[in-house]
Design a protein around this motif. Structure first.
Motif, PDB file in Angstrom:
ATOM      1  N   ALA A   5       0.832  -1.139  -0.153  1.00  0.00           N
ATOM      2  CA  ALA A   5       0.356   0.165   0.121  1.00  0.00           C
ATOM      3  C   ALA A   5       0.850   1.220   0.463  1.00  0.00           C
ATOM      4  CB  ALA A   5      -0.810  -0.297   1.317  1.00  0.00           C
ATOM      5  N   ARG A   6       2.054   1.235   0.741  1.00  0.00           N
ATOM      6  CA  ARG A   6       3.142   2.453   0.862  1.00  0.00           C
ATOM      7  C   ARG A   6       3.755   2.537  -0.614  1.00  0.00           C
ATOM      8  NH1 ARG A   6       5.586   0.857   4.217  1.00  0.00           N
ATOM      9  NH2 ARG A   6       7.686   0.289   3.779  1.00  0.00           N
ATOM     10  N   PHE A   7       3.873   1.595  -1.148  1.00  0.00           N
ATOM     11  CA  PHE A   7       4.849   1.524  -2.213  1.00  0.00           C
ATOM     12  C   PHE A   7       3.810   2.715  -3.564  1.00  0.00           C
ATOM     13  CE2 PHE A   7       5.747  -0.279  -6.596  1.00  0.00           C
ATOM     14  CZ  PHE A   7       6.706   0.517  -6.791  1.00  0.00           C
ATOM     15  N   SER A   8       2.348   1.731  -2.939  1.00  0.00           N
ATOM     16  CA  SER A   8       1.471   2.144  -4.461  1.00  0.00           C
ATOM     17  C   SER A   8       0.801   4.164  -3.521  1.00  0.00           C
ATOM     18  CB  SER A   8      -0.654   1.375  -4.296  1.00  0.00           C
ATOM     19  OG  SER A   8      -0.516   1.979  -2.969  1.00  0.00           O
ATOM     20  N   THR A   9       0.692   4.231  -3.258  1.00  0.00           N
ATOM     21  CA  THR A   9       0.320   5.363  -2.914  1.00  0.00           C
ATOM     22  C   THR A   9       1.544   6.485  -3.134  1.00  0.00           C
ATOM     23  OG1 THR A   9       1.554   5.483  -0.465  1.00  0.00           O
ATOM     24  CG2 THR A   9      -0.809   5.235  -0.789  1.00  0.00           C
ATOM     25  N   GLU A  10       3.152   6.115  -2.997  1.00  0.00           N
ATOM     26  CA  GLU A  10       4.084   6.885  -3.229  1.00  0.00           C
ATOM     27  C   GLU A  10       3.835   7.338  -4.685  1.00  0.00           C
ATOM     28  OE1 GLU A  10       7.013   4.632  -1.324  1.00  0.00           O
ATOM     29  OE2 GLU A  10       6.869   5.262   0.647  1.00  0.00           O
ATOM     30  N   VAL A  11       4.253   5.414  -5.330  1.00  0.00           N
ATOM     31  CA  VAL A  11       3.664   5.928  -6.967  1.00  0.00           C
ATOM     32  C   VAL A  11       2.164   6.977  -7.318  1.00  0.00           C
ATOM     33  CG1 VAL A  11       2.874   4.717  -8.884  1.00  0.00           C
ATOM     34  CG2 VAL A  11       4.309   3.858  -6.976  1.00  0.00           C
ATOM     35  N   LEU A  16       1.365  12.348 -10.371  1.00  0.00           N
ATOM     36  CA  LEU A  16       1.550  13.213 -10.110  1.00  0.00           C
ATOM     37  C   LEU A  16       1.882  14.628 -10.026  1.00  0.00           C
ATOM     38  CD1 LEU A  16      -1.235  14.881  -9.523  1.00  0.00           C
ATOM     39  CD2 LEU A  16      -1.089  14.294  -7.190  1.00  0.00           C
ATOM     40  N   LEU A  17       3.104  14.643  -9.732  1.00  0.00           N
ATOM     41  CA  LEU A  17       4.008  15.093  -8.995  1.00  0.00           C
ATOM     42  C   LEU A  17       4.948  15.154 -10.542  1.00  0.00           C
ATOM     43  CD1 LEU A  17       4.739  17.247  -6.823  1.00  0.00           C
ATOM     44  CD2 LEU A  17       2.834  15.856  -6.146  1.00  0.00           C
ATOM     45  N   ASP A  18       4.551  14.287 -11.362  1.00  0.00           N
ATOM     46  CA  ASP A  18       5.250  14.000 -12.494  1.00  0.00           C
ATOM     47  C   ASP A  18       4.769  14.783 -14.040  1.00  0.00           C
ATOM     48  OD1 ASP A  18       7.310  13.011 -11.179  1.00  0.00           O
ATOM     49  OD2 ASP A  18       6.559  10.835 -12.112  1.00  0.00           O
ATOM     50  N   GLU A  19       3.515  14.626 -13.862  1.00  0.00           N
ATOM     51  CA  GLU A  19       2.470  15.738 -14.582  1.00  0.00           C
ATOM     52  C   GLU A  19       2.311  17.265 -14.531  1.00  0.00           C
ATOM     53  OE1 GLU A  19      -2.537  15.214 -14.913  1.00  0.00           O
ATOM     54  OE2 GLU A  19      -1.435  13.575 -13.887  1.00  0.00           O
ATOM     55  N   ILE A  20       2.253  17.262 -13.328  1.00  0.00           N
ATOM     56  CA  ILE A  20       2.323  18.794 -12.763  1.00  0.00           C
ATOM     57  C   ILE A  20       3.497  19.283 -13.541  1.00  0.00           C
ATOM     58  CG2 ILE A  20       2.006  20.526 -10.685  1.00  0.00           C
ATOM     59  CD1 ILE A  20       0.129  18.643  -9.130  1.00  0.00           C
ATOM     60  N   VAL A  21       4.685  18.983 -12.937  1.00  0.00           N
ATOM     61  CA  VAL A  21       5.740  19.863 -13.336  1.00  0.00           C
ATOM     62  C   VAL A  21       5.640  19.531 -14.742  1.00  0.00           C
ATOM     63  CG1 VAL A  21       8.073  19.233 -12.972  1.00  0.00           C
ATOM     64  CG2 VAL A  21       7.138  18.745 -11.136  1.00  0.00           C
ATOM     65  N   GLY A  22       6.062  18.399 -15.855  1.00  0.00           N
ATOM     66  CA  GLY A  22       5.499  18.111 -16.798  1.00  0.00           C
ATOM     67  C   GLY A  22       4.396  19.378 -17.839  1.00  0.00           C
ATOM     68  N   VAL A  40       4.954  14.911   1.475  1.00  0.00           N
ATOM     69  CA  VAL A  40       3.779  14.968   2.668  1.00  0.00           C
ATOM     70  C   VAL A  40       2.682  14.081   1.850  1.00  0.00           C
ATOM     71  CG1 VAL A  40       1.494  16.863   3.473  1.00  0.00           C
ATOM     72  CG2 VAL A  40       4.309  17.571   3.072  1.00  0.00           C
ATOM     73  N   PRO A  41       1.793  12.996   2.497  1.00  0.00           N
ATOM     74  CA  PRO A  41       1.447  12.535   1.997  1.00  0.00           C
ATOM     75  C   PRO A  41      -0.444  13.005   1.733  1.00  0.00           C
ATOM     76  CG  PRO A  41       1.699  12.094   4.374  1.00  0.00           C
ATOM     77  CD  PRO A  41       2.153  13.582   4.301  1.00  0.00           C
ATOM     78  N   ARG A  42      -0.571  13.937   0.766  1.00  0.00           N
ATOM     79  CA  ARG A  42      -1.545  13.930   0.474  1.00  0.00           C
ATOM     80  C   ARG A  42      -3.084  13.041   0.579  1.00  0.00           C
ATOM     81  NH1 ARG A  42      -5.514  15.510  -4.243  1.00  0.00           N
ATOM     82  NH2 ARG A  42      -5.902  17.546  -3.434  1.00  0.00           N
ATOM     83  N   HIS A  43      -2.989  11.871   0.530  1.00  0.00           N
ATOM     84  CA  HIS A  43      -4.451  10.787   0.454  1.00  0.00           C
ATOM     85  C   HIS A  43      -4.211  10.833   2.163  1.00  0.00           C
ATOM     86  CE1 HIS A  43      -0.552   8.086   1.552  1.00  0.00           C
ATOM     87  NE2 HIS A  43      -1.415   7.423   2.491  1.00  0.00           N
ATOM     88  N   GLU A  52      -6.426   6.725  -5.393  1.00  0.00           N
ATOM     89  CA  GLU A  52      -6.561   6.780  -6.752  1.00  0.00           C
ATOM     90  C   GLU A  52      -7.527   8.508  -7.017  1.00  0.00           C
ATOM     91  OE1 GLU A  52      -6.025   3.123  -6.409  1.00  0.00           O
ATOM     92  OE2 GLU A  52      -7.359   3.799  -6.057  1.00  0.00           O
ATOM     93  N   THR A  53      -8.401   8.679  -6.363  1.00  0.00           N
ATOM     94  CA  THR A  53      -8.934  10.242  -5.953  1.00  0.00           C
ATOM     95  C   THR A  53      -7.576  11.049  -5.806  1.00  0.00           C
ATOM     96  OG1 THR A  53     -10.975   9.574  -6.674  1.00  0.00           O
ATOM     97  CG2 THR A  53     -10.838  11.356  -5.641  1.00  0.00           C
TER      98      THR A  53
END
Length: 407
Positions: A5-11, A16-22, A40-43, A52-53
């Motif tokens: 679960a931790r890995f999936s939230t980090e991914v 998301l940040l890759d999308e924003i920065v790109g 910071v863990p937004r979820h 996912e949301t």
């Protein structure tokens, strides 16, 4: 939380940040803001929705409003907007910052990460349920030293002032004296500022006599509770056509009912845009030149019934004068096969003065066609500042401030 679960939230967070920065929707970037939002863990600030949301680039409602066509009472802002507003804020280690609009607490957590252990973050909200939620999530995620207060954010936090930075995460129509006076000299204020039916994230620096902008970016925020200078009303009985205007404007939507039921007049000019190209500059220039500027929102059923489609049905600029209206429109231009489509811009007018209003709107379309990315300079002076102390530009009167827009 288990390793999977931790890995999936980090991914998801990094994706998301890759999308924003790109994409860099506002053209702004700061590696420290990127690092904070990757950390910071937004979820964990949005426990009621899926991860996912939580890591989708969209706003998330956290307190709904049951009224017709009403916005939610509170929500978590779109992550890309959060990103560029934090870049506008220019936080440094040791800064003292006050946030108006606590939301889920995640923005305060980002700021706490940025100002470090020597800084101070205070977040406040009018709604006790919202601050209670923010307090709970901040405690649960290790940000117990963030101050959370329940009050009208327009009052600031005088007992903890002055602040190096102040940011609002709700739409502000009237920048209050506290927002202006609780800043240190040279401090920065970032507001989703509302005027003439539009909202823009404006970054100001405090100068001796005024607040002066250096960044104006498109955004959308819920309006601040308790500021009643904005009005909305329906033109038609079916509630398909709605206008949004300010307290200093003499606009009466029902007076337009007859006009919009008749044939409109379209005025075109040579300006055109690509499918994803912004025409936001037209609205900004209208607000700096035309006292009749407001916003129109049109539902699909009105277009199906014969009303000409606004350029953006959900929010387009309009000019209103008594029983007449004109608003921005567009149409696809003929293109050769294999080439990118383009859309020419124009205005459609309804009512006795509709054609003249459409021509005036087209004048501003042409004015911004040379540089659609040009940003106005906005100055905020305290209410009561005499005219001779104002910079050149168009003046909009607010209860607490005199707002000057210039190009």
């Amino acid at each position: 939380m288990n390793t999977t679960a931790r890995f999936s939230t980090e991914v998801l967070r990094n994706r998301l940040l890759d999308e924003i920065v790109g994409e860099r929707v506002a053209g702004l970037y700061d590696p420290r803001v990127e690092e904070a939002m990757r950390t910071v863990p937004r979820h964990e600030f949005l426990p009621a929705v899926s991860v996912e949301t939580a890591y989708a680039n969209q706003s998330v409602s956290i307190k709904d409003n049951p009224a017709e066509d009403a916005l939610p009472f509170s929500c978590a802002s779109k992550p890309d907007v959060v990103f560029f507003m934090l870049v506008q804020l220019q936080l440094e280690p040791g800064h003292r910052v006050f946030e108006i609009g606590a939301g889920t607490g995640v923005n305060a957590a980002y700021m706490r990460h940025l100002v470090g252990s020597s800084g101070l973050v205070v977040t406040g909200d009018f709604d006790g349920e919202v601050t209670a939620c923010a307090r709970k999530t901040l405690d649960a995620t290790g940000f117990r030293d963030v101050e959370v207060i329940t009050r009208d954010g327009a009052l600031g936090a005088e007992e903890l002032a002055p602040f190096d930075r102040i940011i609002a995460t709700v739409g502000v129509w009237d920048p209050s004296p506290a927002m202006q006076n609780q800043l240190t000299p040279g401090g920065r204020l970032v507001l989703p500022l509302r005027w003439r039916g539009l909202t823009r994230s404006v970054a100001f620096t405090r100068q001796p006599e005024r607040l002066l902008s250096d960044s104006v970016k498109m955004c959308g925020f819920l309006p601040m509770i308790g500021q009643d200078g904005e009005h909305a009303g329906y033109v038609d009985d079916a509630h398909l056509i709605r206008l949004f205007w300010d307290d200093d404007q003499a606009i009466h939507p029902p007076a337009l009912k007859t006009a919009v039921s008749q044939q409109g007049t379209v005025v075109w000019n040579e300006a055109s845009v690509e499918p994803v190209e912004s025409f936001d500059g037209v609205w900004l220039r209208l607000s700096a030149t035309e006292p009749a500027t407001c916003r129109i929102t049109v539902k699909p059923a009105a277009i199906d019934a014969g009303l000409r489609r606004p350029a953006a049905p959900a929010l387009s600029p309009a000019l209103v004068d008594g029983d007449s209206i004109a608003y921005l429109t567009l149409e696809r231009m003929p293109v050769e096969e294999g080439t990118e489509p383009r859309f020419r811009l124009g205005a459609v007018g309804y009512g006795p003065q509709g054609h003249g209003l459409a021509e005036r709107l087209c004048t501003q379309i042409m004015a911004c066609s040379g540089d659609r990315t040009a940003e106005p300079v906005i100055s905020l002076y305290p209410a009561g500042t005499p005219d001779y102390e104002l910079t050149d530009g168009y003046v909009i009167e607010k209860p607490s401030a005199r707002m000057v827009i210039s190009y």
